[in-house]
Design a protein around this motif. Structure first.
Motif, PDB file in Angstrom:
ATOM      1  N   GLY A 180       0.836  -1.198   0.000  1.00  0.00           N
ATOM      2  CA  GLY A 180       0.000   0.000   0.000  1.00  0.00           C
ATOM      3  C   GLY A 180       0.867   1.243   0.000  1.00  0.00           C
ATOM      4  O   GLY A 180       2.083   1.170   0.232  1.00  0.00           O
ATOM      5  N   GLU A 181       0.229   2.367  -0.320  1.00  0.00           N
ATOM      6  CA  GLU A 181       0.938   3.653  -0.259  1.00  0.00           C
ATOM      7  C   GLU A 181       0.201   4.522   0.753  1.00  0.00           C
ATOM      8  O   GLU A 181      -1.030   4.628   0.703  1.00  0.00           O
ATOM      9  CB  GLU A 181       0.949   4.328  -1.618  1.00  0.00           C
ATOM     10  N   VAL A 182       0.976   5.092   1.675  1.00  0.00           N
ATOM     11  CA  VAL A 182       0.370   5.955   2.691  1.00  0.00           C
ATOM     12  C   VAL A 182       1.133   7.285   2.726  1.00  0.00           C
ATOM     13  O   VAL A 182       2.303   7.351   2.345  1.00  0.00           O
ATOM     14  CB  VAL A 182       0.387   5.323   4.107  1.00  0.00           C
ATOM     15  N   SER A 183       0.432   8.306   3.185  1.00  0.00           N
ATOM     16  CA  SER A 183       1.126   9.582   3.389  1.00  0.00           C
ATOM     17  C   SER A 183       0.764  10.137   4.753  1.00  0.00           C
ATOM     18  O   SER A 183      -0.312   9.856   5.303  1.00  0.00           O
ATOM     19  CB  SER A 183       0.788  10.573   2.275  1.00  0.00           C
ATOM     20  N   LEU A 184       1.714  10.899   5.268  1.00  0.00           N
ATOM     21  CA  LEU A 184       1.511  11.552   6.560  1.00  0.00           C
ATOM     22  C   LEU A 184       1.638  13.055   6.334  1.00  0.00           C
ATOM     23  O   LEU A 184       2.648  13.512   5.797  1.00  0.00           O
ATOM     24  CB  LEU A 184       2.585  11.087   7.557  1.00  0.00           C
ATOM     25  N   ILE A 185       0.618  13.789   6.733  1.00  0.00           N
ATOM     26  CA  ILE A 185       0.682  15.251   6.645  1.00  0.00           C
ATOM     27  C   ILE A 185       1.050  15.749   8.039  1.00  0.00           C
ATOM     28  O   ILE A 185       0.362  15.445   9.023  1.00  0.00           O
ATOM     29  CB  ILE A 185      -0.683  15.858   6.218  1.00  0.00           C
ATOM     30  N   ALA A 186       2.142  16.492   8.094  1.00  0.00           N
ATOM     31  CA  ALA A 186       2.637  17.019   9.370  1.00  0.00           C
ATOM     32  C   ALA A 186       2.654  18.530   9.294  1.00  0.00           C
ATOM     33  O   ALA A 186       2.765  19.112   8.209  1.00  0.00           O
ATOM     34  CB  ALA A 186       4.046  16.502   9.626  1.00  0.00           C
ATOM     35  N   VAL A 187       2.560  19.161  10.462  1.00  0.00           N
ATOM     36  CA  VAL A 187       2.717  20.618  10.500  1.00  0.00           C
ATOM     37  C   VAL A 187       3.629  20.957  11.671  1.00  0.00           C
ATOM     38  O   VAL A 187       3.504  20.395  12.758  1.00  0.00           O
ATOM     39  CB  VAL A 187       1.355  21.354  10.582  1.00  0.00           C
ATOM     40  N   ALA A 242       4.360  17.069   3.599  1.00  0.00           N
ATOM     41  CA  ALA A 242       3.752  15.758   3.348  1.00  0.00           C
ATOM     42  C   ALA A 242       4.852  14.727   3.157  1.00  0.00           C
ATOM     43  O   ALA A 242       5.860  15.009   2.490  1.00  0.00           O
ATOM     44  CB  ALA A 242       2.890  15.830   2.089  1.00  0.00           C
ATOM     45  N   PHE A 243       4.664  13.564   3.749  1.00  0.00           N
ATOM     46  CA  PHE A 243       5.609  12.446   3.631  1.00  0.00           C
ATOM     47  C   PHE A 243       4.887  11.299   2.948  1.00  0.00           C
ATOM     48  O   PHE A 243       3.840  10.859   3.417  1.00  0.00           O
ATOM     49  CB  PHE A 243       6.077  11.974   5.014  1.00  0.00           C
ATOM     50  N   GLU A 244       5.468  10.810   1.842  1.00  0.00           N
ATOM     51  CA  GLU A 244       4.874   9.669   1.147  1.00  0.00           C
ATOM     52  C   GLU A 244       5.707   8.430   1.431  1.00  0.00           C
ATOM     53  O   GLU A 244       6.926   8.456   1.258  1.00  0.00           O
ATOM     54  CB  GLU A 244       4.824   9.934  -0.356  1.00  0.00           C
ATOM     55  N   PHE A 245       5.022   7.364   1.839  1.00  0.00           N
ATOM     56  CA  PHE A 245       5.696   6.117   2.194  1.00  0.00           C
ATOM     57  C   PHE A 245       5.096   4.949   1.422  1.00  0.00           C
ATOM     58  O   PHE A 245       3.901   4.945   1.110  1.00  0.00           O
ATOM     59  CB  PHE A 245       5.491   5.791   3.681  1.00  0.00           C
ATOM     60  N   PHE A 246       5.951   3.941   1.186  1.00  0.00           N
ATOM     61  CA  PHE A 246       5.462   2.641   0.737  1.00  0.00           C
ATOM     62  C   PHE A 246       5.314   1.757   1.962  1.00  0.00           C
ATOM     63  O   PHE A 246       6.198   1.731   2.818  1.00  0.00           O
ATOM     64  CB  PHE A 246       6.466   1.982  -0.216  1.00  0.00           C
ATOM     65  N   GLU A 247       4.200   1.025   2.019  1.00  0.00           N
ATOM     66  CA  GLU A 247       4.015   0.009   3.067  1.00  0.00           C
ATOM     67  C   GLU A 247       4.579  -1.290   2.529  1.00  0.00           C
ATOM     68  O   GLU A 247       4.105  -1.792   1.489  1.00  0.00           O
ATOM     69  CB  GLU A 247       2.521  -0.200   3.318  1.00  0.00           C
ATOM     70  N   VAL A 248       5.578  -1.833   3.215  1.00  0.00           N
ATOM     71  CA  VAL A 248       6.196  -3.058   2.720  1.00  0.00           C
ATOM     72  C   VAL A 248       6.761  -3.848   3.892  1.00  0.00           C
ATOM     73  O   VAL A 248       7.329  -3.261   4.827  1.00  0.00           O
ATOM     74  CB  VAL A 248       7.267  -2.718   1.646  1.00  0.00           C
ATOM     75  N   ASP A 249       6.560  -5.160   3.881  1.00  0.00           N
ATOM     76  CA  ASP A 249       7.053  -6.053   4.935  1.00  0.00           C
ATOM     77  C   ASP A 249       6.664  -5.563   6.332  1.00  0.00           C
ATOM     78  O   ASP A 249       7.482  -5.605   7.260  1.00  0.00           O
ATOM     79  CB  ASP A 249       8.589  -6.171   4.864  1.00  0.00           C
ATOM     80  N   GLY A 250       5.487  -5.048   6.476  1.00  0.00           N
ATOM     81  CA  GLY A 250       5.009  -4.591   7.780  1.00  0.00           C
ATOM     82  C   GLY A 250       5.663  -3.306   8.256  1.00  0.00           C
ATOM     83  O   GLY A 250       5.428  -2.860   9.384  1.00  0.00           O
TER      84      GLY A 250
END
Ligand code: AMP
Length: 360
Positions: A180-187, A242-250
């Motif tokens: 999956g692809e997830v993103s985190l929006i931080a301020v 914004a941080f974009e991450f790949f979800e992989v291997d937990g």
């Protein structure tokens, strides 16, 4: 307070929509005659390197911020002589170049796909031998929405690919078999106070974001916040990132950062106590941050190329239309729908209705 924004697209427009109730005024510098933020403030129509207009902007506003990261470094340096600029020149320098970005992740101990700097076809051949296939070749700068990149699957895909991407500096990345692809929006505020929105699940189509769904108690929230905090502190960052991450291997592998409000945070307009747009303005203006808590269950669906008939979009219950007022054009983001529902089951049902409308 008057805010200067470099860029006058939909992100600038949504910043102004959020800041106007706080008593803020806006000026946008953008060369495009039809910049869609112009409806919400003053439009200085000039190139990003036009020093006369940059000086005019600096004289008129209390601070300058950005709605895109590919701003020339000289523009930021020039403005910084006259007016506070957030986020910093250093944050922009790193975020606009995939090599600097991935190298920073590595230095901070944040997992990334394997990567290599590519300056020639010979570099590419050597990196493919080291990293293996499949892999993704991306231009180091100016890539967005899947543009400026190519997936290399077979050995035959490698020959000539450097020239195909324009013989410019590139990055080769190992292909991540993500779940999956997830993103985190931080301020992050000027005093270092930092807040995070809930992780967002993102679905892309041909490299363009199609659907974002805000999560509840995501098991990787704490890890994403840890990785993101390292970057924010390292850059002494001010504003939304914004941080974009790949979800992989937990776990998570970092893909990229955006030093600005982000498409995967658009849901926060109706879906959070204080939107990413308002929180960005609060941060750069030195005001207290607002709550990033979710209100109900939220999703965002992009309208790409065309906005469906307004009356049909707003007839869907819990659906909020955001029309950018841009000319319709294939592949262009021209609007989005935010859904905010009482529960996940309702949200899923409403997503299907908006998707059906998009497909009509
Ligand atoms: P980017 O412009 O780097 O955000 O890439 C656009 C999209 O391409 C991402 O959202 C992914 O769906 C896909 N992608 C990019 N890099 C990789 C990678 N290293 N492995 C697998 N998919 C990728």
């Amino acid at each position: 307070m008057k805010i200067g924004v470099i860029g006058g697209g939909q992100l600038g427009r949504m910043l102004a929509l959020a800041g106007t109730p706080l008593g803020m005024n806006f000026a946008f510098l953008d060369p495009a005659p039809d910049a869609c933020a112009a409806a919400l403030g003053e439009h200085l129509r000039a190139d990003y390197g036009d020093q006369d207009h940059l000086r005019q902007l600096a004289d008129e506003v209390d601070l300058v911020t950005f709605e895109f990261e590919s701003v020339p470094a000289e523009t930021v340096a020039f403005l910084s002589q006259f007016v506070p600029v957030y986020p910093s020149a250093e944050a922009l320098r790193i975020a606009r170049d995939r090599w600097f970005e991935k190298s920073m992740f590595k230095d901070l101990g944040i997992p990334t796909p394997a990567f290599a700097d590519i300056q020639s076809q010979a570099d590419l051949d050597a990196a493919v031998a080291a990293i293996g296939l499949p892999a993704v070749l991306k231009t180091r700068t100016l890539g967005y929405d899947g543009k400026g990149q190519k997936v290399l699957r077979k050995p035959e895909d490698v020959a000539g690919t450097f020239a195909e991407l324009g013989s410019v500096a590139c990055l080769l990345e190992g292909f991540v078999p993500f779940t999956g692809e997830v993103s985190l929006i931080a301020v992050r505020a000027r005093d270092g106070e930092t807040k995070f929105y809930p992780l967002v699940h993102n679905t892309h189509d041909s490299g363009i974001l199609k659907l974002s769904v805000a999560s509840t108690d995501h098991p990787l929230q704490a890890l994403a916040e840890d990785y993101s905090s390292r970057v924010l502190k390292h850059l002494d960052y001010v504003g939304v990132m914004a941080f974009e991450f790949f979800e992989v291997d937990g776990g998570l592998k970092a893909n990229e950062i955006a030093p600005r409000v982000h498409n995967s945070g658009h849901w926060t307009t109706e879906g959070a106590e204080c939107s990413q747009f308002e929180n960005h303005l609060r941060a750069v203006a030195g005001l207290p941050l607002g709550s990033t808590a979710k209100v109900g269950e939220s999703a965002m669906l992009n309208f790409i190329g065309v906005v469906p008939p307004v009356e049909k979009v707003i007839a869907i219950e819990d659906c909020h239309l955001h029309h950018y007022g841009k000319a319709f054009k294939a592949g262009r983001k021209v609007g989005h729908a935010n859904l905010r529902c009482a529960d996940m089951a309702t949200l899923q049902a409403q997503i299907i209705k908006v998707e059906a409308l998009i497909a009509e």
